[in-house]
Scaffold this active site. Sequence first.
Site, short mmCIF file in Angstrom:
data_model
loop_
_atom_site.label_atom_id
_atom_site.label_comp_id
_atom_site.label_asym_id
_atom_site.label_seq_id
_atom_site.Cartn_x
_atom_site.Cartn_y
_atom_site.Cartn_z
N GLU A 50 45.54 49.14 38.71
CA GLU A 50 46.67 48.28 39.09
C GLU A 50 46.59 46.91 38.44
O GLU A 50 45.59 46.57 37.79
CB GLU A 50 46.73 48.18 40.62
N CYS A 86 53.31 61.82 40.69
CA CYS A 86 54.66 61.24 40.64
C CYS A 86 55.43 61.86 39.47
O CYS A 86 54.85 62.53 38.60
CB CYS A 86 54.58 59.73 40.49
N CYS A 136 49.02 55.12 36.79
CA CYS A 136 48.53 56.16 37.69
C CYS A 136 47.26 56.81 37.14
O CYS A 136 47.05 56.88 35.92
CB CYS A 136 49.57 57.27 37.86
N ASN A 183 43.60 55.31 39.22
CA ASN A 183 44.71 54.37 39.04
C ASN A 183 44.19 52.96 38.78
O ASN A 183 43.17 52.54 39.34
CB ASN A 183 45.71 54.41 40.21
N CYS A 232 54.17 61.04 35.92
CA CYS A 232 52.94 61.77 35.55
C CYS A 232 53.23 63.23 35.28
O CYS A 232 52.65 63.83 34.37
CB CYS A 232 51.89 61.62 36.66
N GLU A 263 46.48 59.89 36.92
CA GLU A 263 46.73 61.05 36.06
C GLU A 263 46.89 60.64 34.61
O GLU A 263 46.34 61.25 33.70
CB GLU A 263 48.02 61.77 36.51
N1 THU Z 1 49.48 56.64 42.01
C1 THU Z 1 48.76 57.45 41.18
O1 THU Z 1 47.71 57.05 40.66
N2 THU Z 1 49.23 58.70 40.95
C2 THU Z 1 50.40 59.20 41.46
O2 THU Z 1 50.79 60.30 41.10
C3 THU Z 1 51.15 58.43 42.44
C4 THU Z 1 50.71 57.05 42.66
C5 THU Z 1 49.00 55.28 42.21
C6 THU Z 1 49.88 54.23 41.61
C7 THU Z 1 49.55 53.02 42.46
O3 THU Z 1 48.39 52.42 41.94
C8 THU Z 1 49.21 53.63 43.81
O4 THU Z 1 48.94 55.01 43.59
C9 THU Z 1 50.33 53.50 44.84
O5 THU Z 1 51.53 53.98 44.35
#
Ligand code: THU
Length: 160
Positions: free
Chosen positions: A64, A112, A73, A62, A115, A75
């Site tokens: 940010e 999520c 994310c 991920n 994704c 994925e």
């Molecule tokens: N996140 C992912 O990388 N994948 C997911 O399927 C759910 C959430 C990340 C997004 C964000 O950077 C952190 O987790 C918190 O939500």
Amino acid sequence: MKKMVGEFQYEIYERIEELESAEKKLVEAAINTTSQAYAPYSGFKVGASVLLKNGTLVTGQNQENAVYPLGLCAERVALFSAGSQHSAQPIIAMAITTEKQLEANEIPPFPCGSCRQSIVEFESRFKHPIKLFVTGTNGRIFVFDSVKTILPFAFNSDFL
Ligand code: THU
């Protein structure tokens, strides 16, 4: 009128050693790449890896941003990287994990909704199911034959 939609089947492996070689390497790649996540705001590091039909592994974490909604994310970082660098190669499997410590009886971090929809697009694009490995730090691995299992009624191009 009540209706049933398919069946919800998956496998659980207690330890990574129970997986066959290529799948074990895929899950290890996700685990090993998680620390490279850029997650200074949530502190929640996620790692993903995809296995291409030709055996290549592509990883993502991920990413940010100070403008929170701009983050992506793990994925989708892995999927889009594979789609960009290996545009002709079907993705046949994917592994996802997080560094967050989970209790032994907890389920691992499932992708999520956005994704899931993005993974479905790759299944449609290459007309090939993507076997999904979701694992938490307790070592237990949930395995799904296709992401469609966890996204019933997924949107697809037939609706357009
Ligand atoms: N996140 C992912 O990388 N994948 C997911 O399927 C759910 C959430 C990340 C997004 C964000 O950077 C952190 O987790 C918190 O939500």
